[in-house]
Design an enzyme around this catalytic site. Sequence first.
Site, short mmCIF file in Angstrom:
data_model
loop_
_atom_site.label_atom_id
_atom_site.label_comp_id
_atom_site.label_asym_id
_atom_site.label_seq_id
_atom_site.Cartn_x
_atom_site.Cartn_y
_atom_site.Cartn_z
CG ASP A 198 14.70 -12.37 -27.42
OD1 ASP A 198 14.82 -11.23 -27.90
OD2 ASP A 198 14.06 -12.60 -26.36
CG ASN A 206 15.42 -6.45 -16.31
OD1 ASN A 206 16.43 -6.76 -15.68
ND2 ASN A 206 15.45 -6.04 -17.56
CG ASP A 215 22.73 -5.53 -15.77
OD1 ASP A 215 21.89 -5.51 -16.68
OD2 ASP A 215 23.24 -4.50 -15.28
CD GLU A 241 15.44 -9.54 -24.67
OE1 GLU A 241 15.57 -8.91 -25.75
OE2 GLU A 241 14.61 -10.46 -24.50
#
Length: 333
Positions: A198, A206, A215, A241
């Site tokens: 992770d 973000n 992304d 993620e």
Amino acid sequence: MKVSDDLAYSAINPAQPPSNLDSVLVAEDGPIFLRILQNWFQKWDYRVTAVKNGVDAWEALQQPTAPPMAILDWMMPGMDGIEVCRKIRSRPQAPYCYVLLLTAKDNIEDVVTGLDAGADDYLTKPFDVDELRARIRAGKRILELQAALIRAHDTLQYESAHDPLTALWNRGAIVGFLKNEVERQQRSSQPLGVMMADVDHFKKINDTYGHLVGDAVLKEVGRRLADGVRSYDSVGRYGGEEFLVIVPGCKAADLVTSAERLRSSIAESSFETSAGPLAVTLSVGAASGSNDGLRQDIELLLRAADRALYVAKAEGRNRVAVAPAVQTAAHVE
Ligand code: GH3
Ligand code: MG
Ligand code: MG
Ligand code: MG
């Protein structure tokens, strides 16, 4: 989603190899007529494989680059056109071969025999060259339609098993592989490792740089993970993620090494993004199950890897944590 065995472990590329719809096999035992047919097809821009008998025709049609269309004379020494046709149709897995039979026979029983043997069309000798040309065009239309259907099928199969952002296996596919591996490991004494990885503080990436940069980071994480595993390991995007890595035949000690290699492949060099270089780190929870005559279970493995991931996060992130060996349902609290 159920992932079939033939899909397992190989990414299906929807891009097709160059089509060979312009190649044709012509089998005719009369040398002069064979020559005439060959010339006609060459004039129509076909690549021609010309053979003098059924045995050579069947041999040529079994090659990986065999023409998708065969013009077979009915009467030939050794193996006749009907027998070649039956052999072609006895291979349901092979790519479709469009067959046109050339025959001097024209009573209705013969026509039925030819079509029942698997021919798509027939022409009775002597025939008009324009009629042959028109029938070849009709055959080619069918082959083109079939090629388009195969491409559409392959594209759908690819899309149903892959994550569009990272091009890794998607969750359904990677969990399908894990199920297959668990079943395989139950039959053997090989251990099986899984890793749940992770991205650390991904929400902050973000929030600070925007979703597009987020992304791009996910794509690069996927690329580094895929590059960092062995050929028989599988990497999939499990969730936003979060990535799942399946490591078959990997002992617990080796699993730690593999997980550490993946972790450092992310942390060791910054990610080049449109917002400049970014430092990204990954936490990994690893779990291994060994058969040892005991039960192994997909849920247990995933839960154990997930718990280990939680430990890695709690201990400060950018690290690997390993779950206690998963052996039986009874041994896991
Ligand atoms: P932690 O270190 O505890 O894992 O923190 P985190 O911020 O990485 O975890 P959290 O679960 O709070 O945030 C994950 C974020 O990932 C939230 C979600 O909006 C984002 N995300 C999920 N899928 C995508 C995606 O496809 N693209 C982008 N850009 N963001 C995604
Ligand atoms: Mg003949
Ligand atoms: Mg995260
Ligand atoms: Mg997460």
